[in-house]
Write a protein that holds these residues in place. Structure first.
Motif, PDB file in Angstrom:
ATOM      1  N   THR A  82       0.836  -1.190   0.000  1.00  0.00           N
ATOM      2  CA  THR A  82       0.000   0.000   0.000  1.00  0.00           C
ATOM      3  C   THR A  82       0.877   1.248   0.000  1.00  0.00           C
ATOM      4  O   THR A  82       1.965   1.261   0.571  1.00  0.00           O
ATOM      5  CB  THR A  82      -0.910   0.038   1.232  1.00  0.00           C
ATOM      6  OG1 THR A  82      -0.100   0.017   2.413  1.00  0.00           O
ATOM      7  CG2 THR A  82      -1.864  -1.144   1.249  1.00  0.00           C
ATOM      8  N   THR A  96      -0.869   4.377   0.520  1.00  0.00           N
ATOM      9  CA  THR A  96      -1.646   5.254   1.408  1.00  0.00           C
ATOM     10  C   THR A  96      -2.468   4.366   2.332  1.00  0.00           C
ATOM     11  O   THR A  96      -2.661   3.174   2.064  1.00  0.00           O
ATOM     12  CB  THR A  96      -2.601   6.167   0.619  1.00  0.00           C
ATOM     13  OG1 THR A  96      -3.488   5.349  -0.170  1.00  0.00           O
ATOM     14  CG2 THR A  96      -1.831   7.107  -0.300  1.00  0.00           C
ATOM     15  N   TYR A  97      -2.952   4.967   3.429  1.00  0.00           N
ATOM     16  CA  TYR A  97      -3.776   4.198   4.353  1.00  0.00           C
ATOM     17  C   TYR A  97      -5.250   4.484   4.101  1.00  0.00           C
ATOM     18  O   TYR A  97      -5.671   5.638   4.044  1.00  0.00           O
ATOM     19  CB  TYR A  97      -3.443   4.525   5.806  1.00  0.00           C
ATOM     20  CG  TYR A  97      -4.300   3.736   6.766  1.00  0.00           C
ATOM     21  CD1 TYR A  97      -4.041   2.392   6.999  1.00  0.00           C
ATOM     22  CD2 TYR A  97      -5.378   4.331   7.424  1.00  0.00           C
ATOM     23  CE1 TYR A  97      -4.830   1.650   7.864  1.00  0.00           C
ATOM     24  CE2 TYR A  97      -6.180   3.604   8.284  1.00  0.00           C
ATOM     25  CZ  TYR A  97      -5.891   2.260   8.503  1.00  0.00           C
ATOM     26  OH  TYR A  97      -6.686   1.521   9.344  1.00  0.00           O
ATOM     27  N   ASN A  98      -6.020   3.429   3.949  1.00  0.00           N
ATOM     28  CA  ASN A  98      -7.465   3.526   3.787  1.00  0.00           C
ATOM     29  C   ASN A  98      -8.105   2.639   4.844  1.00  0.00           C
ATOM     30  O   ASN A  98      -7.870   1.429   4.865  1.00  0.00           O
ATOM     31  CB  ASN A  98      -7.871   3.069   2.378  1.00  0.00           C
ATOM     32  CG  ASN A  98      -9.338   3.323   2.089  1.00  0.00           C
ATOM     33  OD1 ASN A  98     -10.141   3.512   3.005  1.00  0.00           O
ATOM     34  ND2 ASN A  98      -9.697   3.330   0.812  1.00  0.00           N
ATOM     35  N   LYS A  99      -8.892   3.221   5.708  1.00  0.00           N
ATOM     36  CA  LYS A  99      -9.484   2.462   6.806  1.00  0.00           C
ATOM     37  C   LYS A  99     -10.536   1.485   6.337  1.00  0.00           C
ATOM     38  O   LYS A  99     -10.684   0.385   6.893  1.00  0.00           O
ATOM     39  CB  LYS A  99     -10.090   3.427   7.834  1.00  0.00           C
ATOM     40  CG  LYS A  99     -10.664   2.741   9.065  1.00  0.00           C
ATOM     41  CD  LYS A  99     -11.201   3.749  10.064  1.00  0.00           C
ATOM     42  CE  LYS A  99     -11.763   3.047  11.298  1.00  0.00           C
ATOM     43  NZ  LYS A  99     -12.276   4.015  12.298  1.00  0.00           N
ATOM     44  N   TYR A 112     -12.366  -0.566   3.102  1.00  0.00           N
ATOM     45  CA  TYR A 112     -12.370  -1.022   1.708  1.00  0.00           C
ATOM     46  C   TYR A 112     -13.674  -1.743   1.358  1.00  0.00           C
ATOM     47  O   TYR A 112     -13.743  -2.451   0.359  1.00  0.00           O
ATOM     48  CB  TYR A 112     -11.205  -1.990   1.466  1.00  0.00           C
ATOM     49  CG  TYR A 112      -9.851  -1.305   1.341  1.00  0.00           C
ATOM     50  CD1 TYR A 112      -9.363  -0.915   0.101  1.00  0.00           C
ATOM     51  CD2 TYR A 112      -9.065  -1.077   2.462  1.00  0.00           C
ATOM     52  CE1 TYR A 112      -8.117  -0.309  -0.020  1.00  0.00           C
ATOM     53  CE2 TYR A 112      -7.822  -0.466   2.358  1.00  0.00           C
ATOM     54  CZ  TYR A 112      -7.354  -0.087   1.112  1.00  0.00           C
ATOM     55  OH  TYR A 112      -6.129   0.525   1.003  1.00  0.00           O
TER      56      TYR A 112
END
Length: 209
Positions: free
Chosen positions: A145, A147-150, A152
């Motif tokens: 990854t 970027t961080y995506n909380k 999905y």
């Protein structure tokens, strides 16, 4: 068992010699995407793995700079090399698996890995993952990854198992094989992939399927 690829993209944290359940899920996935932009979470397989010993499970834990309670982005988590943890882990592995059918086969390359110092936990985990894949004869597609995506949940192609496979809260493991101390301890499920490799060698990949 489902055919390979039915899980789409497996999104998960990196692990120290991942568990057997990790690999069973990975083999059913098209690719794996490791989360490196999360904050480090304690009590996980990120810096620990379990192997089989004569008295049951043995914990191998990688010591970290700032300790286990830090709130550091995973890609920046540093290993504390002030203590000889790699030497200790290697001696433990040798003691536990010297009698296993396949330990000597994998020993030379694995010993080199434990002789090499790593600064970052993520780099160590990836080196362990790559070794295990070579040993199994398995070539997964791997991504990281950026970027961080909380969440999905809106993307059906992603199987988000971040912080779902945790010590003491593993998914059920139905894979059984002959373990070194099995007659004494009974079968110990969902150990590190190393246990399967040392006991079954490259046949481990067929068992995972």
């Amino acid at each position: 068992m489902a055919e390979q690829g039915t899980n789409g993209i497996l999104l998960i944290e990196s692990q120290y010699f991942p568990t057997i359940n990790f690999y069973k899920t990975l083999i059913e996935s098209e690719k794996v995407r490791f989360e490196r932009m999360e904050h480090y979470q304690k009590v996980s397989f990120r810096n620990r793995c379990y192997i089989a010993g004569p008295n049951g499970k043995i914990l191998l834990s990688v010591p970290l700079v700032k300790g286990k309670n830090q709130r550091t982005v995973m890609k920046d988590v540093r290993i504390s090399n002030q203590e000889p943890w790699q030497t200790l882990h290697w001696k433990t592995l040798t003691s536990a698996y010297r009698r296993s059918p396949w330990f000597e086969y994998f020993e030379p390359e694995l010993e080199v890995l434990y002789d090499k110092e790593f600064e970052y936990l993520l780099d160590w985990n990836m080196a362990c993952f790559e070794f295990a894949n070579r040993a199994l004869g398995f070539e997964p597609v791997v991504e990281m990854t950026d970027t961080y995506n909380k969440d999905y949940s809106a993307d059906p192609a992603i199987l988000d198992l971040r912080d779902k496979m945790l010590p003491g809260r593993e998914l059920e493991n139905v894979l059984a094989y002959t373990q070194v101390f099995g007659e004494r301890t009974g079968f110990l499920p969902n150990l590190s992939i190393l246990d399967l490799l040392f006991c079954e060698g490259k046949r481990g990949l067929e068992l995972l399927k």
